[in-house]
Design a protein around this motif. Structure first.
Motif, PDB file in Angstrom:
ATOM      1  N   MET A   1      27.676   6.589 -27.612  1.00 20.40           N
ATOM      2  CA  MET A   1      28.793   6.634 -28.249  1.00 20.40           C
ATOM      3  C   MET A   1      27.590   7.079 -29.546  1.00 20.40           C
ATOM      4  N   VAL A   2      27.973   8.956 -30.484  1.00 19.38           N
ATOM      5  CA  VAL A   2      27.566   9.736 -31.386  1.00 19.38           C
ATOM      6  C   VAL A   2      28.479   9.132 -32.675  1.00 19.38           C
ATOM      7  N   ILE A   3      27.920   8.742 -33.681  1.00 15.09           N
ATOM      8  CA  ILE A   3      28.406   8.383 -34.786  1.00 15.09           C
ATOM      9  C   ILE A   3      28.614   9.052 -35.792  1.00 15.09           C
ATOM     10  N   SER A   4      29.157  10.032 -36.701  1.00 11.81           N
ATOM     11  CA  SER A   4      29.248  10.920 -37.552  1.00 11.81           C
ATOM     12  C   SER A   4      28.433  10.382 -38.890  1.00 11.81           C
ATOM     13  N   ASN A   5      26.908  10.891 -39.817  1.00 11.05           N
ATOM     14  CA  ASN A   5      26.475  10.319 -40.272  1.00 11.05           C
ATOM     15  C   ASN A   5      27.347  10.709 -41.819  1.00 11.05           C
ATOM     16  N   LYS A   6      28.406  11.038 -41.581  1.00  8.43           N
ATOM     17  CA  LYS A   6      29.288  11.312 -43.075  1.00  8.43           C
ATOM     18  C   LYS A   6      30.042  10.177 -42.783  1.00  8.43           C
ATOM     19  N   ARG A   7      30.711  10.035 -41.883  1.00 10.12           N
ATOM     20  CA  ARG A   7      31.811   9.280 -41.219  1.00 10.12           C
ATOM     21  C   ARG A   7      30.869   7.623 -41.683  1.00 10.12           C
ATOM     22  N   LEU A   8      29.267   7.489 -41.229  1.00  9.04           N
ATOM     23  CA  LEU A   8      28.805   6.221 -41.808  1.00  9.04           C
ATOM     24  C   LEU A   8      28.741   5.936 -43.244  1.00  9.04           C
ATOM     25  N   ALA A   9      28.342   7.354 -44.010  1.00 13.44           N
ATOM     26  CA  ALA A   9      28.679   7.106 -45.310  1.00 13.44           C
ATOM     27  C   ALA A   9      29.620   6.591 -46.134  1.00 13.44           C
ATOM     28  N   ARG A  10      30.597   7.291 -45.514  1.00  9.43           N
ATOM     29  CA  ARG A  10      32.203   7.399 -46.341  1.00  9.43           C
ATOM     30  C   ARG A  10      32.613   5.323 -45.647  1.00  9.43           C
ATOM     31  N   ALA A  11      31.525   4.359 -44.900  1.00  8.92           N
ATOM     32  CA  ALA A  11      31.643   3.397 -44.538  1.00  8.92           C
ATOM     33  C   ALA A  11      31.042   2.828 -45.276  1.00  8.92           C
ATOM     34  N   HIS A  12      30.589   2.905 -45.655  1.00  4.30           N
ATOM     35  CA  HIS A  12      28.659   1.984 -46.204  1.00  4.30           C
ATOM     36  C   HIS A  12      29.943   2.125 -47.521  1.00  4.30           C
ATOM     37  N   VAL A  13      30.360   3.556 -48.107  1.00  2.00           N
ATOM     38  CA  VAL A  13      30.464   3.605 -49.775  1.00  2.00           C
ATOM     39  C   VAL A  13      32.071   2.336 -50.106  1.00  2.00           C
ATOM     40  N   GLU A  14      32.897   2.619 -48.794  1.00  2.00           N
ATOM     41  CA  GLU A  14      33.887   1.454 -48.439  1.00  2.00           C
ATOM     42  C   GLU A  14      33.831   0.103 -49.382  1.00  2.00           C
ATOM     43  N   LYS A  15      32.806  -0.213 -48.422  1.00  2.00           N
ATOM     44  CA  LYS A  15      32.311  -1.315 -48.536  1.00  2.00           C
ATOM     45  C   LYS A  15      31.496  -1.181 -49.805  1.00  2.00           C
ATOM     46  N   LEU A  16      30.605  -0.462 -50.398  1.00  2.02           N
ATOM     47  CA  LEU A  16      30.534  -0.996 -51.603  1.00  2.02           C
ATOM     48  C   LEU A  16      31.306  -0.462 -52.844  1.00  2.02           C
ATOM     49  N   LYS A  17      32.729  -0.249 -52.837  1.00  2.90           N
ATOM     50  CA  LYS A  17      33.921  -0.181 -53.336  1.00  2.90           C
ATOM     51  C   LYS A  17      34.234  -1.529 -53.464  1.00  2.90           C
ATOM     52  N   GLU A  18      34.280  -2.416 -52.066  1.00  2.00           N
ATOM     53  CA  GLU A  18      34.812  -3.990 -51.856  1.00  2.00           C
ATOM     54  C   GLU A  18      33.891  -4.923 -52.484  1.00  2.00           C
ATOM     55  N   GLY A  19      32.692  -4.168 -53.027  1.00  2.00           N
ATOM     56  CA  GLY A  19      32.486  -5.254 -53.889  1.00  2.00           C
ATOM     57  C   GLY A  19      30.758  -5.887 -52.791  1.00  2.00           C
ATOM     58  N   TYR A  20      30.541  -5.189 -51.755  1.00  2.00           N
ATOM     59  CA  TYR A  20      29.554  -5.742 -50.833  1.00  2.00           C
ATOM     60  C   TYR A  20      28.527  -4.860 -51.036  1.00  2.00           C
ATOM     61  N   SER A  21      26.933  -5.438 -50.695  1.00  2.00           N
ATOM     62  CA  SER A  21      25.872  -4.072 -50.112  1.00  2.00           C
ATOM     63  C   SER A  21      25.775  -3.619 -49.479  1.00  2.00           C
ATOM     64  N   ALA A  22      25.052  -2.214 -49.494  1.00  2.00           N
ATOM     65  CA  ALA A  22      25.012  -1.953 -47.865  1.00  2.00           C
ATOM     66  C   ALA A  22      23.928  -1.181 -47.885  1.00  2.00           C
ATOM     67  N   PHE A  23      22.747  -0.455 -46.123  1.00  2.00           N
ATOM     68  CA  PHE A  23      21.554  -0.655 -45.898  1.00  2.00           C
ATOM     69  C   PHE A  23      22.336   0.145 -45.292  1.00  2.00           C
ATOM     70  N   THR A  24      20.813   1.538 -45.385  1.00  2.00           N
ATOM     71  CA  THR A  24      20.888   2.072 -44.085  1.00  2.00           C
ATOM     72  C   THR A  24      18.779   2.792 -44.028  1.00  2.00           C
TER      73      THR A  24
END
Length: 62
Positions: A1-24
């Motif tokens: 399964m291939v995940i788009s880099n843009k989609r992955l980035a948006r998911a990380h931004v959503e986590k950040l908006k909820e107050g969680y850290s993100a790593f890539t």
């Protein structure tokens, strides 16, 4: 399964908006995250290491 880099980035931004850290590990995903954060005006601390990028949301001191 291939995940788009843009989609992955948006998911990380959503986590950040909820107050969680993100790593890539990917510099490309990091660029997308930073571009999205800039457009939102969202403040984070970015820790760039040889192993990847940590994004830590900053608290409002109000």
């Amino acid at each position: 399964m291939v995940i788009s880099n843009k989609r992955l980035a948006r998911a990380h931004v959503e986590k950040l908006k909820e107050g969680y850290s993100a790593f890539t590990e990917s510099p490309e995903v990091a660029r997308y995250i930073e571009k999205e954060l800039d457009s939102l005006g969202f403040s984070v601390h970015i820790d760039r290491t040889p192993y990847g990028f940590w994004y830590i949301p900053l608290r409002d001191e109000t």
